[in-house]
Scaffold this motif. Structure first.
Motif, PDB file in Angstrom:
ATOM      1  N   ALA A 184       5.303  10.906 -13.229  1.00  0.00           N
ATOM      2  CA  ALA A 184       5.729  11.408 -12.025  1.00  0.00           C
ATOM      3  C   ALA A 184       4.661  11.173 -10.878  1.00  0.00           C
ATOM      4  O   ALA A 184       4.693  11.892 -10.003  1.00  0.00           O
ATOM      5  CB  ALA A 184       5.953  13.033 -12.338  1.00  0.00           C
ATOM      6  N   ARG A 185       4.179  10.123 -10.939  1.00  0.00           N
ATOM      7  CA  ARG A 185       3.255   9.493  -9.528  1.00  0.00           C
ATOM      8  C   ARG A 185       4.121   8.958  -8.734  1.00  0.00           C
ATOM      9  O   ARG A 185       4.788   7.984  -9.176  1.00  0.00           O
ATOM     10  CB  ARG A 185       2.067   8.684 -10.209  1.00  0.00           C
ATOM     11  CG  ARG A 185       1.115   9.266 -11.342  1.00  0.00           C
ATOM     12  CD  ARG A 185       0.088   8.465 -11.706  1.00  0.00           C
ATOM     13  NE  ARG A 185       0.408   7.370 -12.521  1.00  0.00           N
ATOM     14  CZ  ARG A 185       0.105   6.751 -13.504  1.00  0.00           C
ATOM     15  NH1 ARG A 185      -1.555   6.894 -13.328  1.00  0.00           N
ATOM     16  NH2 ARG A 185       0.273   5.764 -14.183  1.00  0.00           N
ATOM     17  N   GLY A 186       3.945   9.423  -7.302  1.00  0.00           N
ATOM     18  CA  GLY A 186       4.797   8.739  -6.468  1.00  0.00           C
ATOM     19  C   GLY A 186       4.314   7.227  -6.294  1.00  0.00           C
ATOM     20  O   GLY A 186       3.151   6.866  -6.163  1.00  0.00           O
ATOM     21  N   CYS A 187       5.133   6.360  -6.029  1.00  0.00           N
ATOM     22  CA  CYS A 187       5.008   4.906  -5.706  1.00  0.00           C
ATOM     23  C   CYS A 187       4.964   4.445  -4.465  1.00  0.00           C
ATOM     24  O   CYS A 187       5.889   4.939  -3.667  1.00  0.00           O
ATOM     25  CB  CYS A 187       5.964   4.092  -6.670  1.00  0.00           C
ATOM     26  SG  CYS A 187       6.084   4.588  -8.629  1.00  0.00           S
ATOM     27  N   TRP A 188       3.842   3.898  -3.806  1.00  0.00           N
ATOM     28  CA  TRP A 188       4.008   3.477  -2.443  1.00  0.00           C
ATOM     29  C   TRP A 188       3.145   2.321  -2.223  1.00  0.00           C
ATOM     30  O   TRP A 188       2.377   1.584  -3.199  1.00  0.00           O
ATOM     31  CB  TRP A 188       3.029   4.579  -1.724  1.00  0.00           C
ATOM     32  CG  TRP A 188       1.732   5.168  -2.010  1.00  0.00           C
ATOM     33  CD1 TRP A 188       1.259   5.095  -3.235  1.00  0.00           C
ATOM     34  CD2 TRP A 188       0.751   5.295  -1.091  1.00  0.00           C
ATOM     35  NE1 TRP A 188      -0.112   5.489  -3.289  1.00  0.00           N
ATOM     36  CE2 TRP A 188      -0.452   5.567  -1.950  1.00  0.00           C
ATOM     37  CE3 TRP A 188       0.466   5.242   0.232  1.00  0.00           C
ATOM     38  CZ2 TRP A 188      -1.658   5.807  -1.475  1.00  0.00           C
ATOM     39  CZ3 TRP A 188      -0.633   5.676   0.895  1.00  0.00           C
ATOM     40  CH2 TRP A 188      -1.629   5.925   0.046  1.00  0.00           C
ATOM     41  N   TRP A 189       3.213   1.844  -1.019  1.00  0.00           N
ATOM     42  CA  TRP A 189       2.461   0.484  -0.631  1.00  0.00           C
ATOM     43  C   TRP A 189       1.217   0.945   0.064  1.00  0.00           C
ATOM     44  O   TRP A 189       1.111   1.390   1.026  1.00  0.00           O
ATOM     45  CB  TRP A 189       3.220  -0.329   0.468  1.00  0.00           C
ATOM     46  CG  TRP A 189       4.500  -0.718  -0.035  1.00  0.00           C
ATOM     47  CD1 TRP A 189       5.769  -0.308   0.435  1.00  0.00           C
ATOM     48  CD2 TRP A 189       4.920  -1.917  -0.862  1.00  0.00           C
ATOM     49  NE1 TRP A 189       6.812  -0.869  -0.288  1.00  0.00           N
ATOM     50  CE2 TRP A 189       6.402  -1.784  -1.220  1.00  0.00           C
ATOM     51  CE3 TRP A 189       3.972  -2.935  -1.562  1.00  0.00           C
ATOM     52  CZ2 TRP A 189       7.002  -2.843  -1.865  1.00  0.00           C
ATOM     53  CZ3 TRP A 189       4.615  -3.830  -2.524  1.00  0.00           C
ATOM     54  CH2 TRP A 189       6.217  -3.513  -2.524  1.00  0.00           C
ATOM     55  N   THR A 190       0.217   1.038  -0.914  1.00  0.00           N
ATOM     56  CA  THR A 190      -1.234   1.717  -0.544  1.00  0.00           C
ATOM     57  C   THR A 190      -1.820   0.937   0.691  1.00  0.00           C
ATOM     58  O   THR A 190      -1.952  -0.351   0.651  1.00  0.00           O
ATOM     59  CB  THR A 190      -2.144   1.695  -1.657  1.00  0.00           C
ATOM     60  OG1 THR A 190      -2.615   0.274  -2.302  1.00  0.00           O
ATOM     61  CG2 THR A 190      -1.571   2.324  -2.641  1.00  0.00           C
ATOM     62  N   PRO A 191      -2.261   1.415   1.673  1.00  0.00           N
ATOM     63  CA  PRO A 191      -3.060   0.764   2.778  1.00  0.00           C
ATOM     64  C   PRO A 191      -4.692   0.724   2.615  1.00  0.00           C
ATOM     65  O   PRO A 191      -4.938   1.426   1.652  1.00  0.00           O
ATOM     66  CB  PRO A 191      -3.009   1.966   4.002  1.00  0.00           C
ATOM     67  CG  PRO A 191      -2.826   3.371   3.249  1.00  0.00           C
ATOM     68  CD  PRO A 191      -1.837   2.949   2.016  1.00  0.00           C
ATOM     69  N   PRO A 192      -5.216  -0.221   2.959  1.00  0.00           N
ATOM     70  CA  PRO A 192      -4.623  -1.345   3.963  1.00  0.00           C
ATOM     71  C   PRO A 192      -4.248  -2.618   3.558  1.00  0.00           C
ATOM     72  O   PRO A 192      -3.602  -3.173   4.120  1.00  0.00           O
ATOM     73  CB  PRO A 192      -5.898  -1.500   4.964  1.00  0.00           C
ATOM     74  CG  PRO A 192      -7.051  -1.563   3.785  1.00  0.00           C
ATOM     75  CD  PRO A 192      -6.581  -0.501   2.916  1.00  0.00           C
ATOM     76  N   THR A 193      -4.161  -2.747   2.035  1.00  0.00           N
ATOM     77  CA  THR A 193      -3.746  -4.050   1.477  1.00  0.00           C
ATOM     78  C   THR A 193      -2.241  -4.069   1.216  1.00  0.00           C
ATOM     79  O   THR A 193      -1.944  -5.136   1.050  1.00  0.00           O
ATOM     80  CB  THR A 193      -4.419  -3.969   0.012  1.00  0.00           C
ATOM     81  OG1 THR A 193      -3.944  -2.954  -0.557  1.00  0.00           O
ATOM     82  CG2 THR A 193      -6.098  -4.186   0.287  1.00  0.00           C
ATOM     83  N   SER A 194      -1.632  -2.958   1.208  1.00  0.00           N
ATOM     84  CA  SER A 194      -0.052  -2.800   0.764  1.00  0.00           C
ATOM     85  C   SER A 194       0.295  -3.300  -0.494  1.00  0.00           C
ATOM     86  O   SER A 194       1.197  -3.929  -0.735  1.00  0.00           O
ATOM     87  CB  SER A 194       0.741  -3.890   1.886  1.00  0.00           C
ATOM     88  OG  SER A 194       0.704  -5.013   1.707  1.00  0.00           O
ATOM     89  N   LEU A 235       1.434  -2.567  -4.388  1.00  0.00           N
ATOM     90  CA  LEU A 235       2.227  -1.335  -4.894  1.00  0.00           C
ATOM     91  C   LEU A 235       1.364  -0.722  -6.052  1.00  0.00           C
ATOM     92  O   LEU A 235       1.087  -1.267  -6.816  1.00  0.00           O
ATOM     93  CB  LEU A 235       3.493  -2.216  -5.295  1.00  0.00           C
ATOM     94  CG  LEU A 235       4.641  -1.135  -5.871  1.00  0.00           C
ATOM     95  CD1 LEU A 235       5.169  -0.152  -4.830  1.00  0.00           C
ATOM     96  CD2 LEU A 235       5.853  -1.662  -6.432  1.00  0.00           C
ATOM     97  N   GLN A 236       1.539   0.699  -5.676  1.00  0.00           N
ATOM     98  CA  GLN A 236       0.730   1.777  -6.828  1.00  0.00           C
ATOM     99  C   GLN A 236       1.339   2.851  -6.826  1.00  0.00           C
ATOM    100  O   GLN A 236       2.119   3.377  -6.027  1.00  0.00           O
ATOM    101  CB  GLN A 236      -0.645   1.714  -6.394  1.00  0.00           C
ATOM    102  CG  GLN A 236      -1.542   2.633  -7.191  1.00  0.00           C
ATOM    103  CD  GLN A 236      -2.948   2.424  -7.415  1.00  0.00           C
ATOM    104  OE1 GLN A 236      -3.394   1.135  -7.146  1.00  0.00           O
ATOM    105  NE2 GLN A 236      -3.738   3.174  -7.741  1.00  0.00           N
TER     106      GLN A 236
END
Length: 317
Positions: free
Chosen positions: A50-60, A62-63
């Motif tokens: 249940a961890r939200g997946c997103w494009w992490t800044p600043p590298t973009s 996916l995590q």
């Protein structure tokens, strides 16, 4: 919207294979990572914890992270292709951990190549067009004479290309390599399967690609193929190719990265196993055609001598 359904991800292009995760939630492909199950929420997704997946800044990159709102704007198309806010081409970049790669929204890692991401479930239903599509001009890689047809999509000019290489593998002779196949002979039987290799270049960036499989019907003359038996025939994108041309055997053929459509072969048929964004880099995509369980379908034709589109080929627009 299929909210709450589960799906797995695979990639094609620079890397062909399933998508997994590290323990910290970082999404990766390659290596010995097990395929990860994600949960769809209409235009966003989370992992099994249940961890939200997103494009992490600043590298973009996916995590998926604890207490993180997932990025919204994802779409799973009716063919399984994944896009984010209209972007359907993503990037795999080397991690330095064996052959594992990270997935990026932008090429901000090391040794990056373009990939497309595909989901095996939670797809948007395909809608039928309200009427017949407009005719378009198609130019083929083997002929300079345009023909008129009804290709998928809205392109005015569609480039048709046959496979660059065809490899025969045999279940009954699993360690035998059948060598180069200059005549592009295709064979299918309960024991024999065919691998089609399609090569892409940087000039394909921004184009849409479709794989199509046709067996034309000819009423007044024999068709340019021999088809006997019946049963489901399966297509799949492979995790490769990994061997030199002409040296691939049944036992060392690449693993299946993404199963595609299974169909009944019959004269006059036409099917599109997959639509995807063309890789914008020098890359190869290998597609396997094999008999399904209990199928006795047998197909044989010579791709290089056929005067018309037959078998598996590629559309670019």
């Amino acid at each position: 919207m299929n909210a709450g359904c589960g799906f797995h991800l695979t990639t094609t292009g620079g890397y062909n294979g399933s998508v997994g995760q590290l323990g910290n939630g970082q999404v990766r492909a390659g290596g010995d990572l097990s395929p990860c199950l994600f949960t769809w929420f209409g235009d966003a997704f989370a992992d099994q914890q249940a961890r939200g997946c997103w494009w992490t800044p600043p590298t973009s990159v996916l995590q998926c992270d604890w207490s993180q709102q997932p990025d919204h704007g994802f779409t799973i198309g009716c063919s399984g292709s994944v896009s984010y806010k209209g972007q359907s081409t993503f990037y795999e970049c080397h991690t330095g951990d064996g052959d594992e790669v990270n997935l990026y929204l932008e090429p901000r890692g090391a040794n990056c190549s373009t990939v497309q991401i595909h989901a095996d479930n939670c797809r948007t239903p395909c809608s039928s067009p309200p009427g017949p599509p407009p005719t378009s001009t198609i130019s083929t890689s083997s002929s300079s004479t345009p023909t008129t047809t009804h290709p998928p999509g809205e392109c005015d000019v569609v480039i048709v290309e046959g496979p660059d290489e065809i490899i025969i593998i045999d279940r009954e002779n699993p360690d035998k390599a059948y060598g180069p196949n200059p005549n592009m002979v295709v064979q299918l039987s309960p024991n024999t399967s065919t691998i089609f290799i399609f090569r892409f270049s940087r000039s394909d960036a921004g184009k849409g690609c479709s794989m199509m499989f046709d067996l034309p019907a000819q009423e007044n003359q024999p068709p340019p193929y021999n088809l006997t038996g019946s049963g489901l025939v399966s297509f799949a994108v492979l995790d490769g190719p990994d061997t030199e041309s002409g040296e691939t055997t049944w036992n060392d053929s690449p693993a299946v990265a993404m199963p595609l459509e299974s169909v009944m072969l019959k004269p006059g048929m036409s099917v599109t196993p997959i639509d995807f964004g063309c890789p914008g880099a020098d890359a190869e995509v290998a597609v396997l055609m094999t008999d399904g369980p209990e199928s006795d379908a047998c197909l044989n034709y010579d791709q290089s001598k056929s005067g018309e589109r037959i078998g598996l080929y590629l559309l670019k627009c």
